[in-house]
Motif scaffolding. Structure first.
Motif, short mmCIF file in Angstrom:
data_model
loop_
_atom_site.label_atom_id
_atom_site.label_comp_id
_atom_site.label_asym_id
_atom_site.label_seq_id
_atom_site.Cartn_x
_atom_site.Cartn_y
_atom_site.Cartn_z
N TYR A 1 -4.89 35.42 -22.24
CA TYR A 1 -5.50 35.17 -23.55
C TYR A 1 -6.69 36.11 -23.70
CZ TYR A 1 -9.39 32.70 -21.38
OH TYR A 1 -10.51 32.40 -20.65
N VAL A 2 -7.13 36.28 -24.93
CA VAL A 2 -8.27 37.15 -25.21
C VAL A 2 -9.34 36.30 -25.88
CG1 VAL A 2 -9.11 39.19 -26.43
CG2 VAL A 2 -6.77 39.16 -25.48
N ARG A 3 -10.51 36.25 -25.29
CA ARG A 3 -11.59 35.42 -25.83
C ARG A 3 -11.91 35.82 -27.27
NH1 ARG A 3 -15.30 32.27 -23.10
NH2 ARG A 3 -14.65 33.18 -21.11
N GLY A 4 -11.89 34.85 -28.17
CA GLY A 4 -12.22 35.09 -29.57
C GLY A 4 -11.09 35.62 -30.42
N GLU A 5 -9.91 35.83 -29.82
CA GLU A 5 -8.78 36.37 -30.57
C GLU A 5 -7.54 35.50 -30.37
OE1 GLU A 5 -8.03 40.49 -29.93
OE2 GLU A 5 -10.15 41.04 -29.99
N THR A 6 -6.53 35.76 -31.21
CA THR A 6 -5.25 35.06 -31.09
C THR A 6 -4.19 36.03 -30.61
OG1 THR A 6 -5.82 33.53 -32.90
CG2 THR A 6 -3.49 33.76 -32.33
N VAL A 7 -3.50 35.66 -29.53
CA VAL A 7 -2.49 36.55 -28.96
C VAL A 7 -1.16 35.81 -28.86
CG1 VAL A 7 -4.17 37.90 -27.68
CG2 VAL A 7 -3.08 35.92 -26.58
N LEU A 8 -0.09 36.57 -28.76
CA LEU A 8 1.25 36.02 -28.60
C LEU A 8 1.64 36.02 -27.13
CD1 LEU A 8 4.34 36.67 -30.81
CD2 LEU A 8 4.53 37.08 -28.35
N VAL A 9 2.23 34.92 -26.68
CA VAL A 9 2.71 34.81 -25.30
C VAL A 9 4.21 34.57 -25.34
CG1 VAL A 9 2.53 33.57 -23.12
CG2 VAL A 9 0.51 33.88 -24.53
N SER A 10 4.96 35.33 -24.56
CA SER A 10 6.42 35.25 -24.61
C SER A 10 6.94 33.89 -24.19
CB SER A 10 7.03 36.32 -23.70
OG SER A 10 6.79 36.00 -22.34
N MET A 11 8.12 33.55 -24.67
CA MET A 11 8.76 32.28 -24.34
C MET A 11 8.93 32.14 -22.82
SD MET A 11 12.47 30.83 -25.60
CE MET A 11 13.42 32.11 -24.76
N ALA A 12 9.41 33.20 -22.16
CA ALA A 12 9.66 33.13 -20.72
C ALA A 12 8.39 32.84 -19.94
CB ALA A 12 10.29 34.45 -20.24
N HIS A 13 7.29 33.48 -20.34
CA HIS A 13 6.03 33.32 -19.61
C HIS A 13 5.45 31.92 -19.77
CE1 HIS A 13 2.47 34.16 -17.49
NE2 HIS A 13 1.70 34.53 -18.50
N VAL A 14 5.35 31.46 -21.01
CA VAL A 14 4.75 30.14 -21.23
C VAL A 14 5.64 29.04 -20.67
CG1 VAL A 14 5.72 29.71 -23.55
CG2 VAL A 14 3.50 28.73 -22.92
N HIS A 15 6.95 29.21 -20.74
CA HIS A 15 7.88 28.21 -20.24
C HIS A 15 7.78 28.10 -18.72
CE1 HIS A 15 11.19 25.46 -20.53
NE2 HIS A 15 11.96 26.19 -19.74
N LYS A 16 7.71 29.23 -18.05
CA LYS A 16 7.59 29.23 -16.59
C LYS A 16 6.32 28.53 -16.14
CE LYS A 16 7.57 32.35 -12.59
NZ LYS A 16 7.69 33.76 -12.15
N GLU A 17 5.21 28.79 -16.83
CA GLU A 17 3.93 28.18 -16.44
C GLU A 17 3.92 26.68 -16.74
OE1 GLU A 17 1.61 29.53 -14.66
OE2 GLU A 17 2.69 31.43 -14.61
N LEU A 18 4.53 26.28 -17.86
CA LEU A 18 4.57 24.86 -18.20
C LEU A 18 5.45 24.07 -17.25
CD1 LEU A 18 4.62 24.87 -22.11
CD2 LEU A 18 2.97 23.68 -20.65
N LEU A 19 6.47 24.71 -16.71
CA LEU A 19 7.30 24.02 -15.72
C LEU A 19 6.51 23.68 -14.46
CD1 LEU A 19 10.72 25.91 -16.00
CD2 LEU A 19 10.32 23.48 -16.41
N LYS A 20 5.49 24.46 -14.18
CA LYS A 20 4.64 24.19 -13.01
C LYS A 20 3.70 23.03 -13.29
CE LYS A 20 4.67 29.06 -11.62
NZ LYS A 20 3.83 30.29 -11.46
N ASP A 21 3.09 23.03 -14.47
CA ASP A 21 2.14 21.97 -14.80
C ASP A 21 1.79 22.07 -16.29
OD1 ASP A 21 0.53 19.80 -14.49
OD2 ASP A 21 -1.11 20.85 -13.49
#
Length: 297
Positions: free
Chosen positions: A147-167
């Motif tokens: 993420y970028v402090r103070g800005e809005t960024v896009l995170v890919s489906m694969a990346h966010v899904h993998k991290e959410l599966l962990k916790d």
């Protein structure tokens, strides 16, 4: 108000803000006030209340006349079921949760609307969360993704899904999502917010807002502090994560085994923490509520 954002945001974006509540009239007033003061005013508020009849009447008398507020009697089954009731009654295409003991910064919905305007392909977005406990600032909850402090960024489906599966790293009050993406598949058995983010992350990319827009205050009388409800939700989360891991083949064999043993440890811990009466229901030694509990399995 951020004038640069207000000029570029898609004004057709509108939110249904769902607030579960139980015996927290003072805190509820603060939560509702934080929504009504939003610089972006395309929203409705849906309060699902599980309080006593007297407090429910007070909420209706105090807030029921406001044109942006709907008040619904809850089923008494916890915050997750209250969110489901609010979801079913939502009039607008974007959903945002807000726990009654939490509150938002005044530009929260503006930043979320801006995220959907910048990246029309995202299915959900979330902002940073400030945790307050016992009246003292504890920490800012940072996500384990870029993420970028103070800005809005896009995170890919694969990346966010993998991290959410962990916790889970997205608090219910910090996120929003497009209602049509889930439709009737809004975790019908257990509408837990973690399951919501998991299912959304399997269907599209997320937006991450690098600003603190949500404040969480830990309360011991949480609607999900009920140990039986926590156990039920833990079972459903375990099943959902196991299914997603095997379906999408995202994690390697070693990580899968770590997840399996850790999940079993969590379930056993919850089991030994719950009261004897609930254990009897789980073990089939009591007929009371047995059928309703078995439905989640």
């Amino acid at each position: 108000m951020n004038n640069s954002l207000i000029k570029t945001v898609d004004r057709t974006i509108s939110f249904s803000v769902i607030i579960p509540n139980k015996h927290r009239l003072t805190l509820l007033r603060r939560a509702v006030k934080s929504v009504l003061k939003q610089s972006y005013n395309k929203f409705e508020i849906i309060i699902i209340d599980d309080s006593s009849e007297d407090e429910f009447s007070s909420i209706v008398n105090e807030m029921g006349q406001h044109e942006k507020i709907k008040i619904v009697r809850g089923s008494g089954e916890g915050a997750a079921k209250a969110r489901l009731m609010g979801y079913m009654k939502a009039s607008f295409p974007y959903i945002a949760f807000l726990d009654s003991d939490d509150y938002w910064g005044k530009d929260k919905l503006l930043y979320h609307a801006n995220a959907y305007s910048l990246y029309p392909e995202i299915v959900a977005c979330f902002d940073l969360l400030l945790l307050i406990k016992d009246g003292k600032q504890q920490k800012v909850v940072y996500p384990p993704i870029n993420y970028v402090r103070g800005e809005t960024v896009l995170v890919s489906m694969a990346h966010v899904h993998k991290e959410l599966l962990k916790d889970n790293f997205i608090h219910a009050s910090a996120g929003s999502f497009k209602k049509y993406v889930l439709g009737d598949d809004f975790s019908p058995k257990s509408p837990n917010d973690y399951l919501t983010w998991l299912r959304l992350s399997a269907r599209g990319s997320f937006g991450v807002i690098g600003c603190i827009m949500t404040t969480r205050t830990d309360q011991p009388d949480s609607l999900t502090w009920n140990k039986k409800i926590l156990f039920e939700e833990s079972v459903n989360i375990f099943k959902e994560k196991f299914l997603l891991i095997n379906t999408h083949n995202i994690l390697n064999k070693y990580t899968r085994m770590k997840f399996l043993f850790f999940s079993i440890f969590i379930l056993v811990t919850f089991y030994f923490a719950i009261p004897p009466k609930v254990k009897k229901i789980i073990l089939g030694k009591s007929k009371a509520n047995k059928s309703s509990f078995l439905r989640i399995l």
